[in-house]
Design a protein around this motif. Structure first.
Motif, mmCIF file in Angstrom:
data_model
loop_
_atom_site.group_PDB
_atom_site.id
_atom_site.type_symbol
_atom_site.label_atom_id
_atom_site.label_comp_id
_atom_site.label_asym_id
_atom_site.label_seq_id
_atom_site.Cartn_x
_atom_site.Cartn_y
_atom_site.Cartn_z
ATOM 1 N N ASN A 27 0.574 -1.299 -0.105
ATOM 2 C CA ASN A 27 -0.201 -0.160 -0.081
ATOM 3 C C ASN A 27 0.797 1.463 -0.193
ATOM 4 O O ASN A 27 0.564 2.204 0.810
ATOM 5 C CB ASN A 27 -0.869 0.129 1.071
ATOM 6 C CG ASN A 27 -2.051 -1.012 1.291
ATOM 7 O OD1 ASN A 27 -2.721 -1.293 -0.023
ATOM 8 N ND2 ASN A 27 -2.532 -1.639 2.186
ATOM 9 N N GLU A 28 1.882 1.237 -0.909
ATOM 10 C CA GLU A 28 2.897 2.504 -0.810
ATOM 11 C C GLU A 28 2.581 2.981 -2.143
ATOM 12 O O GLU A 28 2.456 2.108 -3.263
ATOM 13 C CB GLU A 28 4.441 1.830 -0.798
ATOM 14 C CG GLU A 28 4.679 1.316 0.511
ATOM 15 C CD GLU A 28 6.093 0.631 0.421
ATOM 16 O OE1 GLU A 28 6.453 0.102 1.664
ATOM 17 O OE2 GLU A 28 6.440 0.605 -0.401
ATOM 18 N N ARG A 64 9.900 8.129 4.182
ATOM 19 C CA ARG A 64 8.861 6.820 4.265
ATOM 20 C C ARG A 64 7.680 6.959 4.610
ATOM 21 O O ARG A 64 6.736 6.280 4.119
ATOM 22 C CB ARG A 64 9.361 5.966 5.554
ATOM 23 C CG ARG A 64 10.666 5.782 5.586
ATOM 24 C CD ARG A 64 11.315 4.189 5.109
ATOM 25 N NE ARG A 64 10.260 3.100 5.780
ATOM 26 C CZ ARG A 64 10.663 1.913 4.950
ATOM 27 N NH1 ARG A 64 11.495 1.713 4.467
ATOM 28 N NH2 ARG A 64 9.783 0.907 5.799
ATOM 29 N N GLN A 65 7.071 8.258 4.835
ATOM 30 C CA GLN A 65 5.474 8.555 4.728
ATOM 31 C C GLN A 65 5.069 8.807 3.339
ATOM 32 O O GLN A 65 3.839 9.136 3.200
ATOM 33 C CB GLN A 65 5.496 9.668 5.872
ATOM 34 C CG GLN A 65 6.096 9.673 7.181
ATOM 35 C CD GLN A 65 5.260 8.522 7.866
ATOM 36 O OE1 GLN A 65 4.169 8.174 7.946
ATOM 37 N NE2 GLN A 65 6.149 7.668 8.496
ATOM 38 N N GLN A 66 5.907 9.157 2.379
ATOM 39 C CA GLN A 66 5.658 9.290 1.050
ATOM 40 C C GLN A 66 5.979 8.239 0.149
ATOM 41 O O GLN A 66 6.530 7.191 0.639
ATOM 42 C CB GLN A 66 6.348 10.664 0.472
ATOM 43 C CG GLN A 66 6.284 11.998 1.135
ATOM 44 C CD GLN A 66 7.272 12.975 0.487
ATOM 45 O OE1 GLN A 66 7.611 12.937 -0.487
ATOM 46 N NE2 GLN A 66 7.349 13.933 1.497
ATOM 47 N N GLY A 67 5.272 8.137 -1.005
ATOM 48 C CA GLY A 67 5.401 7.078 -2.006
ATOM 49 C C GLY A 67 6.854 7.001 -2.708
ATOM 50 O O GLY A 67 7.487 7.832 -2.441
ATOM 51 N N THR A 71 11.471 12.550 -6.752
ATOM 52 C CA THR A 71 12.201 13.287 -5.740
ATOM 53 C C THR A 71 12.272 12.491 -4.308
ATOM 54 O O THR A 71 13.013 13.199 -3.682
ATOM 55 C CB THR A 71 11.321 14.388 -5.491
ATOM 56 O OG1 THR A 71 9.939 14.139 -5.043
ATOM 57 C CG2 THR A 71 11.359 15.296 -6.821
ATOM 58 N N ASN A 72 11.647 11.418 -4.148
ATOM 59 C CA ASN A 72 11.700 10.927 -2.788
ATOM 60 C C ASN A 72 12.676 9.633 -2.879
ATOM 61 O O ASN A 72 12.630 8.862 -1.827
ATOM 62 C CB ASN A 72 10.167 10.517 -2.476
ATOM 63 C CG ASN A 72 10.344 10.100 -0.944
ATOM 64 O OD1 ASN A 72 10.766 10.675 -0.120
ATOM 65 N ND2 ASN A 72 9.324 9.255 -0.287
ATOM 66 N N THR A 73 12.999 8.874 -3.933
ATOM 67 C CA THR A 73 13.724 7.670 -4.303
ATOM 68 C C THR A 73 15.140 8.051 -4.139
ATOM 69 O O THR A 73 15.763 8.818 -4.972
ATOM 70 C CB THR A 73 13.071 6.901 -5.330
ATOM 71 O OG1 THR A 73 11.815 6.700 -5.105
ATOM 72 C CG2 THR A 73 13.856 5.786 -5.486
ATOM 73 N N ILE A 74 15.832 7.280 -3.489
ATOM 74 C CA ILE A 74 17.421 7.363 -3.309
ATOM 75 C C ILE A 74 17.935 5.876 -3.578
ATOM 76 O O ILE A 74 17.432 4.956 -3.232
ATOM 77 C CB ILE A 74 17.915 8.091 -2.017
ATOM 78 C CG1 ILE A 74 17.295 7.275 -0.931
ATOM 79 C CG2 ILE A 74 17.500 9.579 -2.126
ATOM 80 C CD1 ILE A 74 17.734 7.842 0.714
#
Length: 106
Positions: A27-28, A64-67, A71-74
């Motif tokens: 559920n991400e 970790r609160q965002q999908g 911009t959020n993946t590293i």
């Protein structure tokens, strides 16, 4: 040569699809396109570094609160990825992000 490239592309497509399905199962939110995801794994050599072992690299989410998004993946070496995921939200993890590889042009 063409067969080797198509095998590499096929492997990347399968892995991308599996990653996307796993995120949905947890559920991400998943906003990474195949092209975005491939920027982390541009060559066969980089792609072959993906591993669950201590000498591998992994993708994780900075927040970790965002999908999963551009911009959020590293990308982190696997041992740092484990540490980052275990400590996220409990301690300051900014020192770990120094080692992160981000997508260019973000």
């Amino acid at each position: 040569m063409n067969s080797v490239k198509s095998t590499f592309e096929s492997a990347r497509r399968r892995t991308y699809t599996a990653s996307r399905c796993q995120a949905r199962f947890r559920n991400e939110a998943w906003e990474l396109t195949f092209e975005d995801w491939c920027e982390f794994w541009p060559t066969e050599q980089e792609f072959s570094r993906r591993s669950r072992h201590s000498n591998g690299v992994c993708l994780t989410r900075e927040d970790r609160q965002q999908g999963w998004s551009r911009t959020n993946t590293i990308k982190l070496p696997r041992p740092l990825g484990r540490v980052y995921n275990n400590l996220y939200g409990r301690f300051d993890t900014s020192h770990i992000l120094i080692h992160a590889e981000r997508l260019t042009g973000v």
